[in-house]
Design an enzyme around this catalytic site. Structure first.
Site, PDB file in Angstrom:
ATOM      1  N   GLU A 247       8.083 -22.159  23.026  1.00 13.95           N
ATOM      2  CA  GLU A 247       8.738 -20.939  22.834  1.00 13.95           C
ATOM      3  C   GLU A 247       9.303 -20.052  24.141  1.00 13.95           C
ATOM      4  OE1 GLU A 247       7.672 -19.174  18.661  1.00 13.95           O
ATOM      5  OE2 GLU A 247       5.641 -19.926  19.429  1.00 13.95           O
TER       6      GLU A 247
ATOM      7  N   LYS B  51       0.352 -18.682   5.804  1.00 13.80           N
ATOM      8  CA  LYS B  51      -0.550 -18.835   6.595  1.00 13.80           C
ATOM      9  C   LYS B  51      -1.028 -17.685   7.104  1.00 13.80           C
ATOM     10  CE  LYS B  51       0.534 -19.837  10.966  1.00 13.80           C
ATOM     11  NZ  LYS B  51       1.547 -19.236  11.988  1.00 13.80           N
TER      12      LYS B  51
ATOM     13  N   LYS C  25      11.988 -26.550   7.146  1.00 15.20           N
ATOM     14  CA  LYS C  25      13.266 -26.697   8.027  1.00 15.20           C
ATOM     15  C   LYS C  25      13.902 -27.967   7.763  1.00 15.20           C
ATOM     16  CE  LYS C  25      10.927 -24.385  11.806  1.00 15.20           C
ATOM     17  NZ  LYS C  25      11.806 -23.130  12.450  1.00 15.20           N
TER      18      LYS C  25
ATOM     19  N   LYS D 139       3.415 -20.194  24.530  1.00 13.43           N
ATOM     20  CA  LYS D 139       4.465 -19.028  24.390  1.00 13.43           C
ATOM     21  C   LYS D 139       4.854 -19.053  25.801  1.00 13.43           C
ATOM     22  CE  LYS D 139       3.372 -17.284  20.227  1.00 13.43           C
ATOM     23  NZ  LYS D 139       4.483 -17.189  19.044  1.00 13.43           N
TER      24      LYS D 139
ATOM     25  N   LYS E 137      13.229 -22.256  24.333  1.00 10.25           N
ATOM     26  CA  LYS E 137      12.770 -22.328  22.864  1.00 10.25           C
ATOM     27  C   LYS E 137      13.174 -23.810  22.504  1.00 10.25           C
ATOM     28  CE  LYS E 137      12.275 -21.289  18.299  1.00 10.25           C
ATOM     29  NZ  LYS E 137      11.088 -20.840  17.731  1.00 10.25           N
TER      30      LYS E 137
ATOM     31  N   ASP F 292       3.782 -23.921   4.787  1.00  6.58           N
ATOM     32  CA  ASP F 292       3.889 -23.940   6.087  1.00  6.58           C
ATOM     33  C   ASP F 292       5.328 -23.933   6.332  1.00  6.58           C
ATOM     34  OD1 ASP F 292       4.503 -25.363   8.619  1.00  6.58           O
ATOM     35  OD2 ASP F 292       2.345 -26.011   8.645  1.00  6.58           O
ATOM     36  N   HIS F 293       5.936 -23.105   6.928  1.00  7.04           N
ATOM     37  CA  HIS F 293       7.457 -22.884   6.901  1.00  7.04           C
ATOM     38  C   HIS F 293       8.426 -23.905   7.528  1.00  7.04           C
ATOM     39  CE1 HIS F 293       7.238 -20.824  10.599  1.00  7.04           C
ATOM     40  NE2 HIS F 293       8.481 -20.917  10.997  1.00  7.04           N
TER      41      HIS F 293
ATOM     42  N   HIS G  34       1.994 -26.294  11.975  1.00  6.36           N
ATOM     43  CA  HIS G  34       3.253 -26.798  11.875  1.00  6.36           C
ATOM     44  C   HIS G  34       3.208 -28.077  12.574  1.00  6.36           C
ATOM     45  CE1 HIS G  34       3.804 -22.829  10.934  1.00  6.36           C
ATOM     46  NE2 HIS G  34       4.138 -22.403  11.811  1.00  6.36           N
TER      47      HIS G  34
ATOM     48  N   ASP H  69      -2.330 -20.984  15.789  1.00  4.69           N
ATOM     49  CA  ASP H  69      -0.938 -20.381  15.221  1.00  4.69           C
ATOM     50  C   ASP H  69      -0.219 -21.540  15.077  1.00  4.69           C
ATOM     51  OD1 ASP H  69       0.664 -18.403  14.836  1.00  4.69           O
ATOM     52  OD2 ASP H  69       1.597 -18.587  16.826  1.00  4.69           O
TER      53      ASP H  69
ATOM     54  N   ARG I  42       0.696  -1.201   0.033  1.00  4.89           N
ATOM     55  CA  ARG I  42       0.036   0.248  -0.188  1.00  4.89           C
ATOM     56  C   ARG I  42       0.928   1.220   0.043  1.00  4.89           C
ATOM     57  NH1 ARG I  42      -4.584  -0.160   4.330  1.00  4.89           N
ATOM     58  NH2 ARG I  42      -3.420  -1.683   4.892  1.00  4.89           N
TER      59      ARG I  42
HETATM   60  C1  BG6 Z   1       4.952 -18.845  13.442  1.00  4.29           C
HETATM   61  C2  BG6 Z   1       3.682 -18.566  14.403  1.00  4.29           C
HETATM   62  O1  BG6 Z   1       4.252 -19.596  12.280  1.00  4.29           O
HETATM   63  O2  BG6 Z   1       5.707 -19.617  13.841  1.00  4.29           O
HETATM   64  C3  BG6 Z   1       4.428 -17.553  15.292  1.00  4.29           C
HETATM   65  O3  BG6 Z   1       2.944 -17.382  13.990  1.00  4.29           O
HETATM   66  C4  BG6 Z   1       5.574 -18.666  15.898  1.00  4.29           C
HETATM   67  O4  BG6 Z   1       3.701 -17.416  16.592  1.00  4.29           O
HETATM   68  C5  BG6 Z   1       6.716 -18.950  14.801  1.00  4.29           C
HETATM   69  O5  BG6 Z   1       6.419 -17.838  16.847  1.00  4.29           O
HETATM   70  C6  BG6 Z   1       7.594 -20.055  15.269  1.00  4.29           C
HETATM   71  O6  BG6 Z   1       8.515 -20.508  14.022  1.00  4.29           O
HETATM   72  P1  BG6 Z   1       9.883 -20.769  14.543  1.00  4.29           P
HETATM   73  O7  BG6 Z   1      10.284 -21.269  13.042  1.00  4.29           O
HETATM   74  O8  BG6 Z   1      10.598 -19.919  15.153  1.00  4.29           O
HETATM   75  O9  BG6 Z   1       9.696 -21.938  15.407  1.00  4.29           O
END
Ligand code: BG6
Length: 515
Positions: A242, A174, A208, A366, A371, A203-204, A266, A261, A68
């Site tokens: 996390e 997502k 990995k 969270k 982590k 889905d990232h 994931h 989330d 934008r």
């Molecule tokens: C994201 C979530 O998809 O994944 C976040 O929206 C989360 O809330 C994150 O912190 C975690 O990803 P990673 O790769 O840091 O484990």
């Protein structure tokens, strides 16, 4: 631009990554919608730089950012430079960076404005003319989810969803849907314009390295697969803990919560890869067929079952990493009476021949103690302890632990004899660590996924039927939690291992692995 292949010093000296391929990618124009947003800033643009750095971008690569904010190409390039300098895993090489930036263009506008698509069309045609051939087109939707259907339909209306003699693909970030009904709707809206084979739902976690290694571990070794079933496995725990709060994302998180989330996408992907049957090949659809099959064997809970198989909670005030932090209800932008969960734990069953009777426990939260993302497969105890009377107290069931992050690797716990005259046993670990075995840093998930989308390999992306199966499992839990407006949401102190309530999911003879 011409991308540069520059081997870093550590790559040149590293014999263990010999054989790493640079996969060929056809000339491509990448259009990022939401190019000034947080995801682009932290992940997508730095990932593009790293692809350029290692020479993985196609020989002819063009990029257009759409957002934008009114600004010129040069302002956009300055912004991209800043993102890359700040977030790239490698220190940028000036020449590579300048090369990447020099041809980046910017189209300002709102996503429902036809003019934006007219301008995009012109720019894409210009790229084709300059290259003397049609470039593949990848439209990457990194915007707020309400724009996904809008952008898809506008691309269709502007005749940008197909291109004669070149491939066109759409990558969708997502969250893909908010619940089962909205995911179905979004699927329909996108598939009105694009073929399923053109759609890349991200889905990232699937990008990995360690998540992909799950398939290597299972299907490239004869050691594990024979025990990968109900006869040998007692239970499975998947943890995505996390040690951060919600940052500045209250607006998103309040409407999402931990289940949407992290679990729906994931964690369920980890579960699918862990439990699916071996695919006949690593072709995208063969792998996704197997994932779909196993997801469909997870029976969604009925409303009455939810309380017994799912626990939600919120972080209260506490100490994380030595620092005092406030509770979720005190976060900026959070309703002080919010019932949104920042922690979720589930007990699921995969009802098929291989897994019947093996509980799978999932937990995420969270502001937990640390982590860590890991999968722990606990085997059944040995059937008979021959040295029962002479010190077998330390005998524990074997565990196979796949650490997705940090300290990526795999370890297997074994019972070993403590040196000495008596037969005393304690668990020891046999370990493989990425860092030590390959002496190289794993690429960021987005590097792999952007490259795969450009190559048209959908193996690591979620198919439409799969996304529906995923929501089908989660939806009844969301509905039951939504309907319960009176029972208190359990609290856990920030920096702890989560709420005590989650322990009851495991029953009396199992424990969550220590965080
Ligand atoms: C994201 C979530 O998809 O994944 C976040 O929206 C989360 O809330 C994150 O912190 C975690 O990803 P990673 O790769 O840091 O484990």
């Amino acid at each position: 631009m011409q991308s540069a292949a520059v081997a870093t010093e550590s790559e040149q000296e590293n014999p263990l990554i010999e054989g790493l391929e640079r996969l060929p990618v056809r000339p491509t124009a990448l259009v990022i919608f939401g190019a000034t947003g947080d995801l682009a800033h932290r992940k997508l643009l730095p990932a593009l730089y790293n692809l350029a750095h290692e020479g993985s971008l196609p020989e002819r690569f063009e990029m257009i950012g759409v957002a934008r904010r009114g600004q010129e190409d040069e302002d956009f390039q300055d912004m991209v430079r800043e993102s890359i300098v700040r977030f790239s895993r490698r220190r940028p090489d000036q020449k590579v960076l300048d090369g990447l930036l020099s041809e980046m263009r910017y189209v300002p506008g709102v996503f429902d404005d036809d003019q934006v698509y007219g301008e995009l069309g012109r720019a894409l045609r210009e790229f084709d003319e300059r290259a003397g051939q049609p470039l593949n087109r990848v439209f990457y939707l990194s915007t707020a989810p309400q724009f996904f259907p809008v952008i898809a339909s506008k691309l269709g209306a502007a005749e940008l969803s197909q291109c004669e003699k070149a491939e066109t693909r759409i990558v969708i970030e997502k969250p893909f849907g908010y619940d089962l009904a909205s995911a179905r709707r979004l699927n329909d809206e996108v598939l009105d314009v694009f073929e399923e084979s053109q759609v890349f739902r991200i889905d990232h976690y699937l990008g990995k390295e360690t998540v992909q290694n799950l398939m290597a571990l299972r299907f490239a070794n004869a050691l594990f697969e024979p025990v990968w079933n109900r006869n040998f496995i007692d239970h499975v725990q998947i943890t995505a803990a996390e040690d951060i709060g919600i940052g500045g994302r209250a607006g998103y998180y309040e409407g999402a919560g931990a289940l949407r989330d992290l679990v729906q996408n994931h964690m369920m992907q980890l579960l699918a890869l862990l439990t699916m049957e071996p695919p006949s090949s690593f072709d995208a659809d063969r792998v996704r067929d197997e994932k779909l099959k196993v997801l469909e064997s997870i029976v969604p809970p009925s409303p009455g079952d939810v309380a017994a198989m799912a626990v939600r909670a919120q972080y209260g005030p506490g100490v994380v990493g030595g620092k005092k932090v406030g509770g979720y209800l005190e976060e900026d932008g959070v309703d002080p009476h919010s019932r949104t969960e920042t922690y979720a734990a589930l007990r699921l069953s995969v009802s098929n021949w291989r897994w019947a009777g093996v509980p799978v426990f999932l937990r995420t939260g969270k502001q937990l103690a640390r982590k860590v993302t890991e999968i722990v497969v606990t085997l059944k105890p040995v059937p008979h302890l021959a040295f029962k009377n002479i010190g077998s107290v330390g005998v524990q069931p074997n565990q196979i632990i796949l650490t997705v992050q940090p300290d990526e690797g795999v370890s297997v716990s074994l019972g070993a004899k403590i040196p000495g005259a008596t037969m005393r046993i304690r668990p020891v670990n046999m370990e493989f660590r990425y860092g030590t075995s390959f002496l190289s840093e794993s690429p960021e998930a987005y590097e792999r996924l952007i490259l795969d989308a450009m190559r048209g390999d959908a193996t690591l992306f979620t198919r439409g039927d799969e996304i529906i199966a995923l929501w089908g499992i989660i939806d009844p839990i969301l509905q039951a939690w939504h309907a319960d407006t009176s029972s208190p949401v359990p609290q856990y102190p920030a920096g702890s291992a989560g709420p005590a309530e989650a322990d009851r999911l495991l029953g009396s003879d199992r424990r969550w692995r220590r965080l």
